[in-house]
Write a protein that holds these residues in place. Sequence first.
Motif, PDB file in Angstrom:
ATOM      1  N   GLU A  87      -3.007   7.280   6.096  1.00  0.00           N
ATOM      2  CA  GLU A  87      -1.999   7.759   5.645  1.00  0.00           C
ATOM      3  C   GLU A  87      -1.207   7.741   4.047  1.00  0.00           C
ATOM      4  O   GLU A  87      -1.067   8.625   3.626  1.00  0.00           O
ATOM      5  N   ARG A  88      -2.327   7.004   3.322  1.00  0.00           N
ATOM      6  CA  ARG A  88      -2.041   6.941   1.891  1.00  0.00           C
ATOM      7  C   ARG A  88      -2.915   7.869   1.068  1.00  0.00           C
ATOM      8  O   ARG A  88      -2.872   7.881  -0.093  1.00  0.00           O
ATOM      9  N   GLY A  89      -3.787   8.702   1.740  1.00  0.00           N
ATOM     10  CA  GLY A  89      -4.639   9.701   1.376  1.00  0.00           C
ATOM     11  C   GLY A  89      -6.009   9.431   1.262  1.00  0.00           C
ATOM     12  O   GLY A  89      -6.532  10.288   0.835  1.00  0.00           O
ATOM     13  N   ALA A  90      -6.385   8.059   1.497  1.00  0.00           N
ATOM     14  CA  ALA A  90      -7.942   7.930   1.357  1.00  0.00           C
ATOM     15  C   ALA A  90      -8.698   8.653   2.653  1.00  0.00           C
ATOM     16  O   ALA A  90      -7.989   9.140   3.511  1.00  0.00           O
ATOM     17  N   GLU A  91      -9.698   8.754   2.259  1.00  0.00           N
ATOM     18  CA  GLU A  91     -10.864   9.574   3.041  1.00  0.00           C
ATOM     19  C   GLU A  91     -11.488   8.321   3.929  1.00  0.00           C
ATOM     20  O   GLU A  91     -12.340   7.459   3.296  1.00  0.00           O
ATOM     21  N   VAL A  92     -11.191   8.147   4.927  1.00  0.00           N
ATOM     22  CA  VAL A  92     -11.579   6.740   6.000  1.00  0.00           C
ATOM     23  C   VAL A  92     -12.694   6.838   6.791  1.00  0.00           C
ATOM     24  O   VAL A  92     -12.654   7.924   7.508  1.00  0.00           O
ATOM     25  N   TYR A  93     -13.908   6.071   6.546  1.00  0.00           N
ATOM     26  CA  TYR A  93     -14.971   6.246   7.309  1.00  0.00           C
ATOM     27  C   TYR A  93     -14.361   6.154   8.675  1.00  0.00           C
ATOM     28  O   TYR A  93     -13.814   5.024   9.335  1.00  0.00           O
ATOM     29  N   PRO A  94     -14.709   7.102   9.563  1.00  0.00           N
ATOM     30  CA  PRO A  94     -14.091   7.038  10.848  1.00  0.00           C
ATOM     31  C   PRO A  94     -14.426   6.001  12.011  1.00  0.00           C
ATOM     32  O   PRO A  94     -14.009   5.881  12.903  1.00  0.00           O
ATOM     33  N   LEU A  95     -15.682   5.194  11.702  1.00  0.00           N
ATOM     34  CA  LEU A  95     -16.015   3.962  12.531  1.00  0.00           C
ATOM     35  C   LEU A  95     -15.586   2.824  12.008  1.00  0.00           C
ATOM     36  O   LEU A  95     -16.263   2.278  11.374  1.00  0.00           O
ATOM     37  N   GLY A  96     -14.455   2.431  12.509  1.00  0.00           N
ATOM     38  CA  GLY A  96     -14.235   1.014  11.920  1.00  0.00           C
ATOM     39  C   GLY A  96     -15.076   0.038  12.784  1.00  0.00           C
ATOM     40  O   GLY A  96     -15.486   0.182  14.071  1.00  0.00           O
ATOM     41  N   LEU A  97     -15.464  -1.043  12.248  1.00  0.00           N
ATOM     42  CA  LEU A  97     -16.602  -2.127  12.807  1.00  0.00           C
ATOM     43  C   LEU A  97     -15.548  -3.027  13.322  1.00  0.00           C
ATOM     44  O   LEU A  97     -14.824  -3.980  12.669  1.00  0.00           O
ATOM     45  N   LYS A  98     -15.987  -3.592  14.770  1.00  0.00           N
ATOM     46  CA  LYS A  98     -15.166  -4.495  15.363  1.00  0.00           C
ATOM     47  C   LYS A  98     -16.101  -5.409  16.146  1.00  0.00           C
ATOM     48  O   LYS A  98     -17.144  -4.890  16.847  1.00  0.00           O
ATOM     49  N   ILE A  99     -16.147  -6.604  15.806  1.00  0.00           N
ATOM     50  CA  ILE A  99     -17.044  -7.804  16.094  1.00  0.00           C
ATOM     51  C   ILE A  99     -16.282  -8.859  17.021  1.00  0.00           C
ATOM     52  O   ILE A  99     -15.320  -9.465  16.504  1.00  0.00           O
ATOM     53  N   GLU A 100     -16.776  -9.068  18.289  1.00  0.00           N
ATOM     54  CA  GLU A 100     -16.053 -10.063  18.980  1.00  0.00           C
ATOM     55  C   GLU A 100     -16.361 -11.450  18.249  1.00  0.00           C
ATOM     56  O   GLU A 100     -17.677 -12.009  18.306  1.00  0.00           O
ATOM     57  N   LEU A 101     -15.292 -12.248  17.775  1.00  0.00           N
ATOM     58  CA  LEU A 101     -15.374 -13.459  17.384  1.00  0.00           C
ATOM     59  C   LEU A 101     -16.354 -13.781  16.408  1.00  0.00           C
ATOM     60  O   LEU A 101     -16.359 -13.052  15.451  1.00  0.00           O
ATOM     61  N   LEU A 110       0.914  -1.248   0.152  1.00  0.00           N
ATOM     62  CA  LEU A 110      -0.039   0.064  -0.089  1.00  0.00           C
ATOM     63  C   LEU A 110       0.903   1.153   0.088  1.00  0.00           C
ATOM     64  O   LEU A 110       0.573   2.261  -0.508  1.00  0.00           O
ATOM     65  N   ASP A 111       2.128   1.208   0.544  1.00  0.00           N
ATOM     66  CA  ASP A 111       2.833   2.256   0.518  1.00  0.00           C
ATOM     67  C   ASP A 111       3.167   2.898  -1.105  1.00  0.00           C
ATOM     68  O   ASP A 111       3.582   3.888  -1.155  1.00  0.00           O
ATOM     69  N   SER A 112       2.832   2.073  -1.903  1.00  0.00           N
ATOM     70  CA  SER A 112       3.155   2.393  -3.392  1.00  0.00           C
ATOM     71  C   SER A 112       1.994   3.210  -4.027  1.00  0.00           C
ATOM     72  O   SER A 112       1.918   3.717  -5.042  1.00  0.00           O
ATOM     73  N   MET A 113       0.891   3.219  -3.187  1.00  0.00           N
ATOM     74  CA  MET A 113      -0.345   3.698  -3.828  1.00  0.00           C
ATOM     75  C   MET A 113      -0.729   5.188  -3.312  1.00  0.00           C
ATOM     76  O   MET A 113      -0.502   5.364  -2.193  1.00  0.00           O
ATOM     77  N   ASN A 114      -1.196   5.779  -4.227  1.00  0.00           N
ATOM     78  CA  ASN A 114      -1.831   7.173  -3.639  1.00  0.00           C
ATOM     79  C   ASN A 114      -3.341   6.729  -3.736  1.00  0.00           C
ATOM     80  O   ASN A 114      -3.969   6.696  -4.880  1.00  0.00           O
ATOM     81  N   LEU A 115      -3.941   7.126  -2.506  1.00  0.00           N
ATOM     82  CA  LEU A 115      -5.322   6.804  -2.516  1.00  0.00           C
ATOM     83  C   LEU A 115      -6.051   7.999  -2.521  1.00  0.00           C
ATOM     84  O   LEU A 115      -7.215   8.097  -1.939  1.00  0.00           O
ATOM     85  N   ALA A 116      -5.687   9.182  -2.656  1.00  0.00           N
ATOM     86  CA  ALA A 116      -6.527  10.563  -2.600  1.00  0.00           C
ATOM     87  C   ALA A 116      -7.586  10.382  -3.393  1.00  0.00           C
ATOM     88  O   ALA A 116      -7.613   9.681  -4.595  1.00  0.00           O
ATOM     89  N   GLY A 117      -9.006  10.757  -3.036  1.00  0.00           N
ATOM     90  CA  GLY A 117      -9.883  10.781  -3.680  1.00  0.00           C
ATOM     91  C   GLY A 117     -10.811   9.516  -3.661  1.00  0.00           C
ATOM     92  O   GLY A 117     -11.780   9.347  -3.995  1.00  0.00           O
ATOM     93  N   ILE A 118     -10.178   8.486  -2.799  1.00  0.00           N
ATOM     94  CA  ILE A 118     -10.804   7.156  -2.691  1.00  0.00           C
ATOM     95  C   ILE A 118     -11.538   7.325  -1.089  1.00  0.00           C
ATOM     96  O   ILE A 118     -10.964   7.788  -0.284  1.00  0.00           O
ATOM     97  N   ILE A 128      -4.807  -0.485  12.676  1.00  0.00           N
ATOM     98  CA  ILE A 128      -3.816  -0.367  11.845  1.00  0.00           C
ATOM     99  C   ILE A 128      -3.972  -0.108  10.224  1.00  0.00           C
ATOM    100  O   ILE A 128      -3.319   0.581   9.783  1.00  0.00           O
ATOM    101  N   LEU A 129      -5.256  -0.831   9.807  1.00  0.00           N
ATOM    102  CA  LEU A 129      -5.730  -0.731   8.188  1.00  0.00           C
ATOM    103  C   LEU A 129      -6.097   0.755   8.235  1.00  0.00           C
ATOM    104  O   LEU A 129      -5.715   1.344   7.145  1.00  0.00           O
ATOM    105  N   MET A 130      -6.921   1.100   9.259  1.00  0.00           N
ATOM    106  CA  MET A 130      -7.539   2.376   8.810  1.00  0.00           C
ATOM    107  C   MET A 130      -6.329   3.719   9.038  1.00  0.00           C
ATOM    108  O   MET A 130      -6.244   4.603   8.088  1.00  0.00           O
ATOM    109  N   GLU A 131      -5.601   3.486   9.811  1.00  0.00           N
ATOM    110  CA  GLU A 131      -4.154   4.372   9.892  1.00  0.00           C
ATOM    111  C   GLU A 131      -3.251   4.316   8.536  1.00  0.00           C
ATOM    112  O   GLU A 131      -3.046   5.395   8.030  1.00  0.00           O
ATOM    113  N   LYS A 132      -3.194   3.095   7.769  1.00  0.00           N
ATOM    114  CA  LYS A 132      -2.332   3.065   6.623  1.00  0.00           C
ATOM    115  C   LYS A 132      -3.292   3.783   5.667  1.00  0.00           C
ATOM    116  O   LYS A 132      -2.597   4.502   4.682  1.00  0.00           O
ATOM    117  N   LEU A 133      -4.789   3.490   5.675  1.00  0.00           N
ATOM    118  CA  LEU A 133      -5.388   4.001   4.334  1.00  0.00           C
ATOM    119  C   LEU A 133      -5.540   5.530   4.526  1.00  0.00           C
ATOM    120  O   LEU A 133      -5.190   6.230   3.487  1.00  0.00           O
TER     121      LEU A 133
END
Length: 152
Positions: A112-126, A76-84, A105-110
Motif C-alpha cells: 500500500e505504501r508503494g514498496a515492491e514486496v517479495y511475494p512469498l512471506g515466510l511463515k514458520i510454526e512456533l 508507515l502511513d506517512s512513508m512513501n516506499l516507492a523504489g524500496i 498484514i505487514l505485506m499489505e501495508k508495505l
Amino acid sequence: MAKIILIFASMSGNTEMMAHAVADGVTANSEKIEVIDIMDGLEVTDLEGFDGILLGAYTWGDGELPDDFLDFYDDLDSMNLAGIKAAVFGSCDSAYPHYGAAVDILMEKLTERGAEVYPLGLKIELTPDEKEEEACRTFGNEFVSFLKSPCL
C-alpha cells in the motif's frame, strides 16, 4: 552495496531466531544488514536511505500484529516506499484461525505504501527447527537476489 534493514518483534524468541537466520542469509551474500528489535525505539523515518526492508513479526491472538508493532505500523502511513524492496517473515501458531496474519498484514501495508514486496512471506510454526532456520537463511539469500533484480 545495498543498504538493508531488518526490524523484528519477538516475545518468546521465535521471531528473533528467525531474524538472525534471515540476516545470516543476507550476509552470506556479502551484503551488510542492520538488525533492530522494534523495542529499541525505532521510528519509521529510520527507514529512509535503505534499499531493502525486512520485517519480522509474530501473530498475536486471533490474527493481529503484536502491540510492539502497532505504532510503527500506523506511522508507515506517512512513508512513501516507492523504489524500496521489502519482505516479511514471522513465527506463527496454527492453533489460531488466521495463520500468520501478521505477515499478511505487514505485506499489505508495505505494498500500500508503494514498496515492491517479495511475494512469498515466510511463515514458520512456533520455534524454528534446524531445517526451518535453513529456510530462513534461504529467505534472506533470496531477498538479496530479489533486491538486486530490476524493479517491476
